[in-house]
Design an enzyme around this catalytic site. Structure first.
Site, PDB file in Angstrom:
ATOM      1  N   ASP A  87       4.183  10.611  -5.430  1.00 45.56           N
ATOM      2  CA  ASP A  87       3.623   9.289  -5.172  1.00 45.56           C
ATOM      3  C   ASP A  87       4.137   8.266  -6.182  1.00 45.56           C
ATOM      4  O   ASP A  87       4.168   8.534  -7.390  1.00 45.56           O
ATOM      5  CB  ASP A  87       2.097   9.333  -5.251  1.00 45.56           C
ATOM      6  N   ASP A 128       2.818   4.287  -2.251  1.00 41.61           N
ATOM      7  CA  ASP A 128       1.409   4.082  -1.949  1.00 41.61           C
ATOM      8  C   ASP A 128       1.097   2.593  -1.789  1.00 41.61           C
ATOM      9  O   ASP A 128       1.631   1.750  -2.509  1.00 41.61           O
ATOM     10  CB  ASP A 128       0.568   4.667  -3.090  1.00 41.61           C
ATOM     11  N   GLU A 166       3.288   4.712   2.722  1.00 42.68           N
ATOM     12  CA  GLU A 166       1.921   4.864   3.214  1.00 42.68           C
ATOM     13  C   GLU A 166       1.496   3.553   3.865  1.00 42.68           C
ATOM     14  O   GLU A 166       1.354   2.532   3.192  1.00 42.68           O
ATOM     15  CB  GLU A 166       0.961   5.197   2.071  1.00 42.68           C
ATOM     16  N   HIS A 217      -5.326  13.110   1.053  1.00 46.12           N
ATOM     17  CA  HIS A 217      -6.319  12.983  -0.006  1.00 46.12           C
ATOM     18  C   HIS A 217      -7.391  11.958   0.331  1.00 46.12           C
ATOM     19  O   HIS A 217      -8.506  12.020  -0.199  1.00 46.12           O
ATOM     20  CB  HIS A 217      -5.625  12.601  -1.316  1.00 46.12           C
ATOM     21  N   ASP A 218      -7.083  10.984   1.183  1.00 45.60           N
ATOM     22  CA  ASP A 218      -8.073   9.992   1.587  1.00 45.60           C
ATOM     23  C   ASP A 218      -8.967  10.517   2.714  1.00 45.60           C
ATOM     24  O   ASP A 218     -10.156  10.220   2.764  1.00 45.60           O
ATOM     25  CB  ASP A 218      -7.383   8.709   2.077  1.00 45.60           C
TER      26      ASP A 218
END
Length: 542
Positions: free
Chosen positions: A114, A219, A288, A353-354
């Site tokens: 990331d 991100d 993302e 992860h979200d």
């Protein structure tokens, strides 16, 4: 027997002239915070990841996508970065990172990580110096004077809201100005209209490339630029605005501004320049994006100005629910495929992860069906770690999460609520079955029909979704999944090229059909939430 046949055909081959390394197998997402030193699992940071590399190789994955490991106060799980060029001590050291890279290269694995360009931590030295207007950092962040004063208190420059709720502006008493934070107040937005800030981030990318990183997932890219005039955003729901809800505004001045795409193209060219200067191996960059499909695919760029190798395709993750119909599944895939630009490579994501684990959101009995869809569609399959086993999220007390109380409050959490991380609390008897099914699906991706073959989708009933991956004179496949809570019998003969008898390649754990190696394709019993993958040699169409 139900029959509601709706057809969608995509000729997918060849989408790309050359096969790149991230197209050869699944990408395996590892959340570094689950492996921090001293956590309850006993894992040991980056060396803990290194100890699991052989398992990842056995899965058939070719690339590991790693969440942030940068030095961080951990007020947003590591997405608040105090030093972009160092590893947080909870994960290890820069030497541990180098050791991990070498261990991966020894196993033929690639590593992407990331990149968080939109903001830093408020503890970053850039921000600390920007507060006191120490050059060159004075304009490294988005600062603005108060719009006015009410009862002696400064009022924000405009009505912009944070993604997490409340004003996107925080007053700094030392500088006597507001700074912008589109996320938590501990995450001040960097000012990408300042060329020095952009160059800092490009230098961060070069730093990690020199250490052996193979690419980045960028991100929060759409948040990189804001309206220079700081104009108010138009409300779409006044009640939500009054409550500080981000969804109450139309984000025309803070999201997906045209300048974002220029920076994305510079990120791409920076990777290309590094590859050209070193080993001529293309580096990967992903973005993302949570937006409409039309906006999302813009991040591919074009031949004149290439950008991301692919933006993450979250539509399976966000659009499909446990009570979805076969039409919903087909329409979701069709939405993406019909908007995919020519020559561009696609991807599919079920969890992150979200969003958490697919088994937690959709149910453990759908794990195999989900992986059949994920791994048999064209493009790169992104597996969030644990999905191959049907793992679920587990609640962890906030005081054990490593997340600050301030950040928890900014998420409007109650004191007894928790965040979720991965856990292995699934039926022991099913774990190896889920894993073996996953591995079999990955092995199928070696066949030309999966890499280059056509995609034909059909709705066989309101709850049975089926598709083929076929290529002339190549071993081909048909996938059928029953999304309902009742058994159904389906006829796969509606696909004109499928023979009357096909080989059973793999079935879900809860499939109770024929136990032989072959099956009659015109009458297949699918139990509730069950799926099957058959292989065959395509017959000529008439």
């Amino acid at each position: 027997m139900l029959a509601v046949s709706v057809v969608f055909l995509v000729v997918t081959a060849p989408r790309c002239r050359n096969v790149e390394w991230w197209q050869e197998g699944p990408m395996y997402g590892v959340i570094a915070r689950d492996l921090r030193k001293g956590n309850t699992s006993g894992a040991d940071g980056l060396s803990g990841i290194e100890s699991k590399l052989d398992y990842i190789v056995e899965l058939g994955a070719k690339t590991i996508w790693l969440s942030p490991i940068y030095k961080s106060p951990m007020k947003d799980f590591g997405y608040d970065i105090e030093d972009f060029k160092d590893v947080d001590e909870s994960f290890g050291t820069l030497q541990d990172f180098k050791d991990l890279v070498q261990a991966m290269k020894n196993r033929g694995l690639k590593l992407v990580m990331d990149l968080i360009p939109n903001h830093s931590s408020d503890r970053h030295v850039w921000f600390q110096k920007s507060v006191y207007k120490e050059d060159p950092y004075t304009h490294y962040y988005v600062w603005a004077p108060a719009k006015g004063y009410e009862d002696g208190k400064p009022t924000p420059p405009n009505n912009w809201l944070s993604v997490l709720g409340g004003s996107a502006w925080e007053w700094n008493e030392d500088r006597k100005e507001f700074y912008l934070h589109q996320f938590a107040k501990e995450q001040p937005d960097l000012n990408f209209r300042n060329p020095e800030v952009k160059e800092e981030m490009l230098d961060v990318m070069r730093f990690w490339l020199e250490l052996g990183l193979d690419g980045f997932r960028v991100d929060a890219m759409p948040h990189l630029f804001e309206d220079e005039e700081l104009r108010d955003e138009p409300p779409v729901n006044l009640t939500a605005v009054r409550q500080g809800d981000y969804r109450g505004l139309e984000h025309v001045h803070t999201h997906n501004l045209p300048e974002v795409f220029s920076v994305m193209a510079e990120f791409r060219s920076t990777l290309d320049a590094y590859s050209e200067r070193t080993d001529k191996v293309r580096r990967l960059i992903m973005a993302e994006i949570y937006d409409s499909v039309e906006k999302t695919v813009e991040y591919y760029g074009d031949q004149q100005r290439p950008q991301a190798d692919f933006p993450f395709n979250f539509y399976l993750m966000t659009n499909i629910q446990r009570d979805s119909s076969a039409h919903d599944i087909k329409n979701t895939i069709e939405l993406w495929m019909s908007n995919l630009p020519e020559t561009k490579w696609t991807n599919w994501v079920l969890g992150n992860h979200d969003h958490g684990q697919e088994a937690s959101g959709l149910g453990g009995d759908l794990v195999d069906c989900l992986n059949m869809i994920l791994l048999m569609l064209p493009g790169t399959a992104v597996t969030y770690h644990g999905e191959e086993l049907g793992m679920e999220n587990t609640p962890v007390p906030w005081d054990a999460s490593g997340v600050s109380a301030n950040y928890k409050d900014s998420l409007d959490q109650n004191s007894d609520e928790t965040w979720s991380q991965l856990h292995a609390d699934i039926k022991t008897s099913q774990k190896p079955d889920h894993l073996n099914i996953y591995k079999a699906l990955v092995r199928a991706r070696r066949d030309l029909s999966i890499m280059y073959g056509d995609l034909e989708m059909r709705v066989l009933s309101d709850s049975v979704f089926a598709f083929t991956r076929s290529r002339a004179e190549s071993r081909s496949y048909v996938v059928a999944v029953n999304w309902s809570n009742r058994s159904l019998t389906v006829d796969l003969g509606e696909f004109g090229e499928i023979p009357e008898v096909a080989e059973v390649y793999v079935t879900s754990v809860n499939f109770r059909g024929a136990s032989s190696k072959t099956i009659q394709t015109n009458s297949i019993l699918l139990e509730a939430r069950a799926g099957v993958v058959l292989s065959y040699m395509p017959e000529a169409r008439y």
